[in-house]
Design an enzyme around this catalytic site. Sequence first.
Site, short mmCIF file in Angstrom:
data_model
loop_
_atom_site.label_atom_id
_atom_site.label_comp_id
_atom_site.label_asym_id
_atom_site.label_seq_id
_atom_site.Cartn_x
_atom_site.Cartn_y
_atom_site.Cartn_z
N CYS A 35 43.63 39.09 40.06
CA CYS A 35 43.72 37.63 40.19
C CYS A 35 45.01 37.27 40.92
O CYS A 35 46.08 37.78 40.61
CB CYS A 35 43.71 37.01 38.79
SG CYS A 35 44.10 35.24 38.79
N CYS B 202 43.24 32.25 32.53
CA CYS B 202 44.21 32.47 33.60
C CYS B 202 45.51 31.72 33.31
O CYS B 202 46.60 32.28 33.44
CB CYS B 202 43.62 32.02 34.94
SG CYS B 202 44.56 32.56 36.38
N CYS C 219 47.33 35.20 38.08
CA CYS C 219 47.87 35.82 36.86
C CYS C 219 47.92 37.33 36.95
O CYS C 219 48.38 37.99 36.03
CB CYS C 219 47.06 35.38 35.63
SG CYS C 219 45.48 36.23 35.48
N CYS D 215 40.95 34.03 38.61
CA CYS D 215 40.08 34.08 37.43
C CYS D 215 39.15 32.87 37.45
O CYS D 215 39.59 31.75 37.64
CB CYS D 215 40.89 34.01 36.15
SG CYS D 215 41.95 35.44 35.86
N GLY E 103 16.70 37.65 20.28
CA GLY E 103 16.12 37.79 21.62
C GLY E 103 14.75 37.15 21.77
O GLY E 103 14.24 37.02 22.88
ZN LIG Z 1 43.96 34.82 36.54
#
Ligand SMILES: [Zn+2]
Lengths: 256, 290
Positions: free
Chosen positions: B238, B269, B241, B263, B30
């Site tokens: 989605c 996807c 999908c 997606c 970080g």
């Molecule tokens: Zn998707």
Amino acid sequence: MTPLLTVRDLSKTYGGRIGCADVSFDLYPGEVLGIVGESGSGKSTLLNCLAGQLVPDGGQVVFDTRADGPRDTLIMSEPERRMLARTDWAFVHQNARDGLRMGVSAGGNVGERLMAVGARNYGDIRSAAIDWLGRVEITEDRVDDRPTAFSGGMQQRLQIARNLVTGPRLVFMDEPTGGLDVSVQARLLDLLRGLVRDMGLSAIIVTHDLAVVRLLADRLMVMKSGQVIEQGLTDQVLDDPQAPYTQLLVSSVLQV
Amino acid sequence: MSQEYNFAYLDEQTKRMIRRAILKGLAIPGYQVPFASREMPMPYGWGTGGVQVTAACLTPADTLKVIDQGADDTTNAVSIRKFFERTAGVATTESTRDATVIQTRHRIPEEPLTEDQILVYQVPIPEPLRFLEPRETETRVMHALEDYGLMHVKLYEDIARNGEIATAYAYPVKVEERYVMDPSPIPKFDNPRLESAAIQLFGAGREQRIYALPPYTQVVSLDFEDHPFNPSKADHPCALCGADHTYLDEVITDDQGGRMFVCSDTDYCSRRQADGHRGDMAPPVLEALS
Ligand SMILES: [Zn+2]
Ligand SMILES: Nc1ncnc2c1ncn2[C@@H]1O[C@H](COP(=O)(O)OP(=O)(O)O)[C@@H](O)[C@H]1O
Ligand SMILES: [Mg+2]
């Protein structure tokens, strides 16, 4: 009683020029110390050295810490000093803009110190902010306004709330009423006096205005050319000044 | 000379310098490590920081994937992929699973990453405190002293103004309870996946900073007790999908105002569709046509 702050031989030069020289004093808990003197006499230099905002050339600034008792803040580590600066100390600048975040709401300004020391409950932070705004006479409906929308007097009151919210034990103020209209000054002074009394605050107030110290300070230090030339109880110094310079200072205010 | 460039464009000395910065970054998760960013044959907005980090990590055996907003086929992604095909001759892929090094802008792949992978982020502004405290000298001290009250002031302001934490991208995190870090402009939806098995490296070219998350590093999104961090998921699946657990992009489908949510990770996807998952607006399967 242990002094809250013990200052010994504090000096600061700028190049060859004296900022302040060989300043020593004790400040006891609950005491308000006024520092007066004409412009350029070293008041701000001294205050900034005391508050860790300027590094002095030499001397000691011993603060009676909650955890470990008296410690010289000049030889503390930077993290320790910063922690003090956001918990036990407060610094009220003459120019509110120097002490506020102008792009952050009033509530965020007041809440910052709480969040800096770990507050993580939004509702609690907001309540504390509203409570403190109330104590400096800013109404709740202004909590989400930015300081840019506030008058000079309100900005200064907001700065005070932002500083006092963590319950500091020592407040440094540099000309807190400077630059404000006379009527606004009077109201702010009244407010400050109330807060100092209610919270039992210890404070060091720098001003060139003797009326301010008359009202707020228990003790007085008079500076000239970086040196402390006279100190004592406020009434004593103002009513019976010993140093010729103090006599001049007091008489000039009487003529106003 | 048979090659116009050294492998992966940068000379070996520069790559060593960048690797030192990367190793330091991994040693102090970080923490923003300064590095001497080089001129790259592309403008700053195109991820020169990420490209330099990728160049320093690549070996001839690597397989590289480049994504931009989740897609492999945007101009930015295509040109960076081509750049490394040409200068390093490495294999490239659009498949998250097959990649060993993934350079990304604005997303973390949906597919969980593995210990054998490196994810390289393109970072525009590495300093999470920048918009609150413009002075670099001051932000450096704030990091050094863990003086992060200001970070919560920003979230406080968000809630005061919007009733909730409205920060949706570049949502600040605290790494291993020490450094506050800007995860680059990924959606906050991706924040939970910053805790990963892969090595994650962040490169900011213009700002000359590199920072890193070693595998399995603790990464906590900043919040308040009474306003806990919420990665916020879309409330529909989605359209292609049917996934109900992914980050979705809105896509305009015609000029009659038709739109669908799909997606943003195109590789994920299409893999799901290939595995037989169908959404409401998925193209008909071939058997259905015959
Ligand atoms: Zn998707
Ligand atoms: N940053 C600085 N650089 C050089 N000289 C300074 C600086 N700040 C203050 N001084 C000088 O130090 C002296 C004390 O100044 P200061 O502490 O500001 O006085 P006051 O607050 O009483 O007006 C003055 O001679 C001033 O010119
Ligand atoms: Mg001054």
